[in-house]
Each structure stands twice: as C-alpha cells, then as structure tokens.
Design an enzyme around this catalytic site. Structure first.
Site, PDB file in Angstrom:
ATOM      1  N   GLU A  28       0.831  -1.217   0.000  1.00 20.52           N
ATOM      2  CA  GLU A  28       0.000   0.000   0.000  1.00 20.52           C
ATOM      3  C   GLU A  28       0.862   1.262   0.000  1.00 20.52           C
ATOM      4  O   GLU A  28       2.077   1.192   0.215  1.00 20.52           O
ATOM      5  CB  GLU A  28      -0.939   0.010   1.214  1.00 20.52           C
ATOM      6  CG  GLU A  28      -0.191   0.114   2.536  1.00 20.52           C
ATOM      7  CD  GLU A  28      -0.869   1.052   3.517  1.00 20.52           C
ATOM      8  OE1 GLU A  28      -1.262   2.161   3.134  1.00 20.52           O
ATOM      9  OE2 GLU A  28      -0.979   0.663   4.692  1.00 20.52           O
ATOM     10  N   LYS A 166      -3.695  -0.834  15.385  1.00 19.08           N
ATOM     11  CA  LYS A 166      -3.111   0.021  16.410  1.00 19.08           C
ATOM     12  C   LYS A 166      -4.010   0.164  17.614  1.00 19.08           C
ATOM     13  O   LYS A 166      -5.224   0.198  17.489  1.00 19.08           O
ATOM     14  CB  LYS A 166      -2.833   1.385  15.826  1.00 19.08           C
ATOM     15  CG  LYS A 166      -1.412   1.500  15.460  1.00 19.08           C
ATOM     16  CD  LYS A 166      -1.105   2.877  15.025  1.00 19.08           C
ATOM     17  CE  LYS A 166      -0.611   2.819  13.610  1.00 19.08           C
ATOM     18  NZ  LYS A 166      -1.597   2.420  12.656  1.00 19.08           N
TER      19      LYS A 166
HETATM   20  N1  PSU Z   1      -2.195   2.201  10.040  1.00 16.34           N
HETATM   21  C1  PSU Z   1      -0.912   2.614  10.101  1.00 16.34           C
HETATM   22  N2  PSU Z   1      -0.433   3.508   9.227  1.00 16.34           N
HETATM   23  C2  PSU Z   1      -1.217   3.980   8.249  1.00 16.34           C
HETATM   24  C3  PSU Z   1      -2.569   3.506   8.163  1.00 16.34           C
HETATM   25  C4  PSU Z   1      -3.005   2.626   9.076  1.00 16.34           C
HETATM   26  O1  PSU Z   1      -0.179   2.188  10.956  1.00 16.34           O
HETATM   27  O2  PSU Z   1      -0.747   4.792   7.455  1.00 16.34           O
HETATM   28  C5  PSU Z   1      -3.401   3.907   7.001  1.00 16.34           C
HETATM   29  C6  PSU Z   1      -3.633   2.658   6.148  1.00 16.34           C
HETATM   30  O3  PSU Z   1      -3.440   2.990   4.784  1.00 16.34           O
HETATM   31  C7  PSU Z   1      -5.066   2.297   6.416  1.00 16.34           C
HETATM   32  C8  PSU Z   1      -5.655   3.668   6.648  1.00 16.34           C
HETATM   33  O4  PSU Z   1      -5.688   1.610   5.358  1.00 16.34           O
HETATM   34  O5  PSU Z   1      -4.670   4.351   7.408  1.00 16.34           O
HETATM   35  C9  PSU Z   1      -6.965   3.609   7.369  1.00 16.34           C
HETATM   36  O6  PSU Z   1      -7.502   4.890   7.392  1.00 16.34           O
HETATM   37  P1  PSU Z   1      -9.013   5.132   7.876  1.00 16.34           P
HETATM   38  O7  PSU Z   1      -9.023   4.758   9.327  1.00 16.34           O
HETATM   39  O8  PSU Z   1      -9.252   6.576   7.613  1.00 16.34           O
HETATM   40  O9  PSU Z   1      -9.856   4.225   7.017  1.00 16.34           O
END
Ligand code: PSU
Ligand code: MN
Length: 306
Positions: A28, A166
């Site tokens: 990603e 996390k």
């Molecule tokens: N967790 C991390 N680093 C990140 C993300 C998640 O440790 O950069 C990013 C990932 O790309 C994940 C996104 O798919 O955040 C999720 O965002 P949201 O909660 O807005 O859907």
C-alpha cells in the site's frame, strides 16, 4: 490476466510475474504519503521493494499518480514520486470509494488498505502486506468512524499481512466487527492479536505456524468462497514498545484530536504524527521494523502459493 479497466496500469515486471505465476506481493502507499515522515517514507518504500525481491518475489506497489492507478512502479515513476514527496506536493488519502473520482479528476494519492485491495484484486494479486489496518475507532458509538478497510476485507478475497491494528483503535470492537464480517483473523506463530507497536495483547486469536499451513488454509478458504483474511504478524520483540507507555500517549493524542475537532480521514494520520513526536521517534522506528517484518512474511506466503 483479464482486461483491466481504464486508468489502471500494471508495470511490465508485475504483469510478467503474474503471467508466469510467480509470487507477487501488493504494497500500500498511504503509509508512504500519510503514515511516515519524509525522508523515511521514501527510504522504507525502496527498502521494502528490495526485501520482496531478496526472497525471490515481486513487489507491486500501488499508488495513484495524476489519475492513473499504478500496480507496480517503474524507475521513472519512482523518481516522480520521490520528487513529489520531497517537494511536499499534495497527495490525497484514497480509500476504495475515492478511486473512480481520483481517476476522473486526475488526483494523486496514497491508497489505503481498502483501495489497495480493490486495485490488487483487479490484477489478480492474492497477497498484500501493510503495517496496520484501519478499524473501529474508539468513540465509535458517537462518531460511527469505522474504516472501510474492514468492508474491503469482507468483500475481497485476499490475504492481508499486518501487525494487527493500532491501539489507537477500539481493538475489541474491531475484532468483533471482523468476526461479524466473517473475516478470519489468524495470528502468525502467536495465540494473541498483536497491537502494532506492541507484540502482545490480551486478545486471543487462532494461529498459523508455517507457510505450508497457510497454503492449505488459503485454498480451503477460497473453496468455501471466503473473502479477506487477516494474518496478524507481531512486531519483532526487540522492537516492541510497552503497551502501557503507548496507552498514555494514545490517550493524550485522542484528547488533543478531540479538542482540535480532528476527525474522519485526517484522524489516523494525526494520531500517528502525534505519537511519533510523543515517543521521540520510537514509534516511527517500530513502524519501520514491523513493515519489514510483514513484507518478508507476505513474500514467503505468496511463494507458498506458487
Ligand atoms: N495504520 C498505520 N499507518 C497507516 C494507516 C493505518 O499504521 O498509514 C493507514 C492505512 O493505509 C489504512 C488507513 O488503510 O490508514 C486507514 O484509514 P481510515 O481509518 O481513515 O480508514
Ligand atoms: Mn475513518
């Protein structure tokens, strides 16, 4: 490979690897555009691609550049990306629902887990490595903030290697949601769901212990028309940060976010940045270590499917 929709370009190398049925790992890009500071982001990107190559698999980095969704980047595109990151050019954070509009409006953006899964599926990729998935945010009762990563996992057949989710999230609710959506959550050589920065947690999971076991599981899962699978790979112990220390920082981060009215898409990047400052970079180091670890495991799992 089936004909791809307009505006999706598969690099010659990835395309060749897929045709020859070689191991391919999707990577990603939101972690590069929004998750890590410059220049660590660019450095780790290159390193992760090298790691995949080093064990004989092919990396397929996925990102949207000026309205074109790339699956695998050539040298010229990497150079363009490097310049864009260095010059701090704007990148959007693209979830799966944002992809069509990004193509039409010629946006550039990092793809989240959900968007990366959507694109990787178009190319026929089965294994994907990320750091941590998005999930159900704390306070979801009030905000209904649930990442579309979970929706993607429930719809797209793909093995997603991550270091858990996390502790900034409501971990218990995230695991419940995954169960509701029939997404298997399997610990890699562990009985407990890892918490991204921390290798351990109180949450029990089923486990897999070897690539061969994964291969048999995956085939069986597809036969049963299962969709996404989460492989939760704990951060190596030597890089693991203590859960209690992280919890204090996380609570501080969440309360500042609330005070400043930060929500929606901006919330995760804000919390990560806050933690990076609060831990004086230790959280960034941990993030890099678990990314390397996940990418290596994903490459091995992809190979087991060949
Ligand atoms: N967790 C991390 N680093 C990140 C993300 C998640 O440790 O950069 C990013 C990932 O790309 C994940 C996104 O798919 O955040 C999720 O965002 P949201 O909660 O807005 O859907
Ligand atoms: Mn969200």
């Amino acid at each position: 490979m089936k004909a791809l929709p307009l505006n999706i370009v598969v690099s010659p190398l990835v395309s060749y690897a897929l045709q020859e049925n070689k191991a391919v790992v999707a990577l990603e890009s939101t972690v590069i555009t929004h998750g890590l500071p410059y220049p660590q982001n660019l450095k780790i990107w290159r390193e992760l691609e090298e790691l995949v190559f080093s064990v004989g698999a092919v990396p397929a980095s996925i990102i949207v550049l000026e309205g074109i969704a790339h699956i695998g980047l050539d040298n010229e595109q990497i150079q363009r990306l490097a310049t864009a990151l260095k010059e701090n050019q704007p990148f959007k954070k693209l979830g799966s629902r944002d992809l069509a509009l990004a193509c039409v409006k010629r946006y550039s953006g990092g793809t989240t887990v959900s968007a990366t899964m959507s694109l990787a599926r178009q190319a026929g990729i089965e294994v994907f490595a990320t750091g941590g998935i998005g999930g159900v945010h704390r306070d979801w009762e009030r905000t209904l903030d649930i990442s579309s990563d979970l929706t993607a996992l429930s719809r797209i057949p793909m093995a997603v290697v991550c270091a858990g989710c996390k502790a900034i999230l409501d971990v218990s609710a995230t695991l419940e949601y995954l169960e509701t959506m029939a997404v298997p959550v399997l610990g890699w050589q562990t009985d407990r769901f890892p918490l991204f920065y921390t290798h351990d947690s109180p949450y029990p999971v089923e486990r897999l212990d070897a690539p061969e076991e994964f291969r048999r599981f995956w085939r069986q899962h597809l036969d049963l028309e299962g969709k996404g699978v989460l492989i939760a790979n704990p951060i190596p112990k030597e890089h693991s940060l203590p859960a209690e220390k992280m919890e204090t920082a996380i609570q501080a981060a969440i309360s500042v976010a609330r005070e400043q009215g930060i929500k929606g898409k901006s919330l995760t990047p804000f919390l990560l940045d806050f933690l990076a400052h609060h831990t004086e970079g230790a959280s960034v180091e941990a993030n890099l270590a678990l990314l390397r670890n996940n990418v290596l495991l994903a490459a091995k799992l992809a190979q087991s499917l060949q």
